[in-house]
Motif scaffolding. Structure first.
Motif, mmCIF file in Angstrom:
data_model
loop_
_atom_site.group_PDB
_atom_site.id
_atom_site.type_symbol
_atom_site.label_atom_id
_atom_site.label_comp_id
_atom_site.label_asym_id
_atom_site.label_seq_id
_atom_site.Cartn_x
_atom_site.Cartn_y
_atom_site.Cartn_z
ATOM 1 N N VAL A 36 0.849 -1.186 0.000
ATOM 2 C CA VAL A 36 0.000 0.000 0.000
ATOM 3 C C VAL A 36 0.885 1.237 0.000
ATOM 4 C CG1 VAL A 36 -1.713 1.310 1.328
ATOM 5 C CG2 VAL A 36 -1.877 -1.185 1.171
ATOM 6 N N ASP A 37 0.542 2.207 -0.840
ATOM 7 C CA ASP A 37 1.341 3.426 -0.882
ATOM 8 C C ASP A 37 0.819 4.455 0.118
ATOM 9 O OD1 ASP A 37 -0.843 4.739 -2.045
ATOM 10 O OD2 ASP A 37 0.027 4.801 -4.061
ATOM 11 N N ALA A 38 1.469 5.618 0.160
ATOM 12 C CA ALA A 38 1.119 6.646 1.137
ATOM 13 C C ALA A 38 -0.297 7.173 0.949
ATOM 14 C CB ALA A 38 2.123 7.789 1.055
ATOM 15 N N ASP A 39 -0.851 6.983 -0.239
ATOM 16 C CA ASP A 39 -2.222 7.430 -0.524
ATOM 17 C C ASP A 39 -3.261 6.352 -0.252
ATOM 18 O OD1 ASP A 39 -1.630 10.100 -1.464
ATOM 19 O OD2 ASP A 39 -0.762 9.153 -3.237
ATOM 20 N N GLY A 40 -2.805 5.188 0.211
ATOM 21 C CA GLY A 40 -3.732 4.104 0.514
ATOM 22 C C GLY A 40 -4.044 3.198 -0.655
ATOM 23 N N ARG A 41 -3.343 3.399 -1.773
ATOM 24 C CA ARG A 41 -3.554 2.559 -2.962
ATOM 25 C C ARG A 41 -2.633 1.349 -2.916
ATOM 26 N NH1 ARG A 41 -2.028 6.038 -7.826
ATOM 27 N NH2 ARG A 41 -2.655 4.151 -8.953
ATOM 28 N N THR A 42 -3.143 0.201 -3.345
ATOM 29 C CA THR A 42 -2.305 -0.980 -3.446
ATOM 30 C C THR A 42 -1.536 -0.927 -4.752
ATOM 31 O OG1 THR A 42 -3.814 -2.331 -2.123
ATOM 32 C CG2 THR A 42 -2.262 -3.501 -3.540
ATOM 33 N N ILE A 91 10.638 2.646 -0.364
ATOM 34 C CA ILE A 91 9.992 1.648 0.487
ATOM 35 C C ILE A 91 10.398 1.833 1.947
ATOM 36 C CG2 ILE A 91 9.656 -0.825 0.901
ATOM 37 C CD1 ILE A 91 10.346 -1.278 -2.061
ATOM 38 N N VAL A 92 9.391 1.863 2.815
ATOM 39 C CA VAL A 92 9.608 1.988 4.253
ATOM 40 C C VAL A 92 9.266 0.653 4.910
ATOM 41 C CG1 VAL A 92 8.974 3.231 6.360
ATOM 42 C CG2 VAL A 92 8.997 4.438 4.165
ATOM 43 N N SER A 93 10.283 -0.067 5.357
ATOM 44 C CA SER A 93 10.053 -1.378 5.974
ATOM 45 C C SER A 93 10.202 -1.346 7.495
ATOM 46 C CB SER A 93 11.011 -2.422 5.384
ATOM 47 O OG SER A 93 10.682 -2.726 4.042
ATOM 48 N N SER A 94 10.275 -0.159 8.077
ATOM 49 C CA SER A 94 10.353 -0.055 9.534
ATOM 50 C C SER A 94 9.038 -0.534 10.155
ATOM 51 C CB SER A 94 10.606 1.391 9.951
ATOM 52 O OG SER A 94 11.851 1.866 9.486
ATOM 53 N N ALA A 95 9.151 -1.386 11.157
ATOM 54 C CA ALA A 95 7.965 -1.917 11.833
ATOM 55 C C ALA A 95 7.359 -0.863 12.765
ATOM 56 C CB ALA A 95 8.345 -3.165 12.633
ATOM 57 N N GLN A 99 12.276 2.939 14.625
ATOM 58 C CA GLN A 99 12.743 4.156 13.959
ATOM 59 C C GLN A 99 12.370 4.134 12.481
ATOM 60 O OE1 GLN A 99 16.852 4.621 12.620
ATOM 61 N NE2 GLN A 99 17.025 6.394 13.993
ATOM 62 N N GLY A 100 11.800 5.243 12.008
ATOM 63 C CA GLY A 100 11.491 5.374 10.594
ATOM 64 C C GLY A 100 10.116 4.891 10.185
ATOM 65 N N HIS A 101 9.374 4.270 11.105
ATOM 66 C CA HIS A 101 8.025 3.812 10.743
ATOM 67 C C HIS A 101 7.146 5.017 10.424
ATOM 68 C CE1 HIS A 101 4.278 1.593 10.724
ATOM 69 N NE2 HIS A 101 3.783 2.486 11.554
ATOM 70 N N LEU A 102 6.380 4.919 9.347
ATOM 71 C CA LEU A 102 5.501 6.003 8.937
ATOM 72 C C LEU A 102 4.108 5.477 8.610
ATOM 73 C CD1 LEU A 102 7.847 7.889 6.407
ATOM 74 C CD2 LEU A 102 7.367 8.547 8.787
ATOM 75 N N THR A 103 3.100 6.230 9.002
ATOM 76 C CA THR A 103 1.748 5.958 8.540
ATOM 77 C C THR A 103 1.623 6.565 7.147
ATOM 78 O OG1 THR A 103 0.888 8.036 9.415
ATOM 79 C CG2 THR A 103 0.870 6.134 10.903
ATOM 80 N N GLY A 104 0.500 6.329 6.497
ATOM 81 C CA GLY A 104 0.301 6.911 5.181
ATOM 82 C C GLY A 104 0.388 8.425 5.207
ATOM 83 N N ALA A 105 -0.303 9.042 6.177
ATOM 84 C CA ALA A 105 -0.297 10.506 6.278
ATOM 85 C C ALA A 105 1.107 11.034 6.552
ATOM 86 C CB ALA A 105 -1.256 10.953 7.373
ATOM 87 N N GLU A 106 1.836 10.335 7.413
ATOM 88 C CA GLU A 106 3.202 10.759 7.736
ATOM 89 C C GLU A 106 4.121 10.615 6.531
ATOM 90 O OE1 GLU A 106 3.164 9.582 12.502
ATOM 91 O OE2 GLU A 106 3.817 8.118 11.005
#
Length: 205
Positions: A36-42, A91-95, A99-106
């Motif tokens: 899923v991307d930052a906009d919520g699209r797969t 790609i953000v693979s932080s759990a 450190q580095g974990h981001l939500t879509g909005a972030e």
């Protein structure tokens, strides 16, 4: 003894049914994935078939990543690639909690703040995509050609330092590899040593 043999047989069958992920290999098809991307699209790797694709593992809290973004060198590389029709997937693979974990909005806010020119920021909180590619560091870079084969993997350049000064005179492996791909040449340095912070996988990683 019979029970023990039966147990061993069942364990062997289970292992065969769910084999370990094969390591990515230069010249072989790149592992397929969806995220899923930052906009919520797969998004999936297959949607970019016919394009050169760059995969960039990132962690906004990592000083090695910050070196490339704070200097503008990563954005410049992304912009040049985009002009050549390259799809660039960050790609953000932080759990979660790492450190580095981001939500879509972030992730959207981070991309806007950094003026990043990537095609999309993909969220991989389970680490499934990162593990499929054996991504070890941030940044860790991969290039996939138009036929879907992996043609480069490794470091972004030859200066394994978090200091911005190290960018001066550095050989950018990604830029060089993309130039080879664009010219239809084999990539001269197809595999190099990645450097940076470790990818912050969860406990399963």
């Amino acid at each position: 003894m019979i029970d023990r043999r039966l147990t061993l047989g069942l364990l062997a069958a289970a292992a065969a049914a769910s084999p370990a992920l094969a390591a990515p290999t230069i010249g072989q098809p790149a592992p397929g994935f969806s995220a899923v991307d930052a906009d919520g699209r797969t998004r999936s790797l297959s949607e970019f078939r016919g394009k050169t694709v760059v995969l960039e593992w990132t962690n906004n809290g990592c000083p090695y990543v910050q070196k490339h973004y704070n200097s503008g060198s990563m954005q410049s590389l992304q912009t040049t690639a985009a002009k050549d029709g390259v799809a660039w997937l960050t790609i953000v693979s932080s759990a979660p909690g790492m450190q580095g974990h981001l939500t879509g909005a972030e992730a959207k806010a981070w991309k806007a703040r950094e003026k990043a020119a990537s095609t999309a920021v993909l969220l991989d909180p389970t680490g499934a995509v990162g593990r499929a590619y054996d991504a070890k560091t941030t940044p860790h870079m991969y290039i996939i050609d138009k036929t879907g084969k992996l043609v480069y993997m490794g470091g972004i350049d030859d200066r394994a330092s978090a200091s911005p000064e190290s960018l001066k005179g550095a050989t950018n492996y990604v830029s060089a590899a993309l130039a080879d791909v664009k010219a239809g040449r084999p990539v001269a340095q197809a595999a190099t040593r990645p450097y940076g912070c470790s990818v912050k996988y969860g406990s399963a990683g």
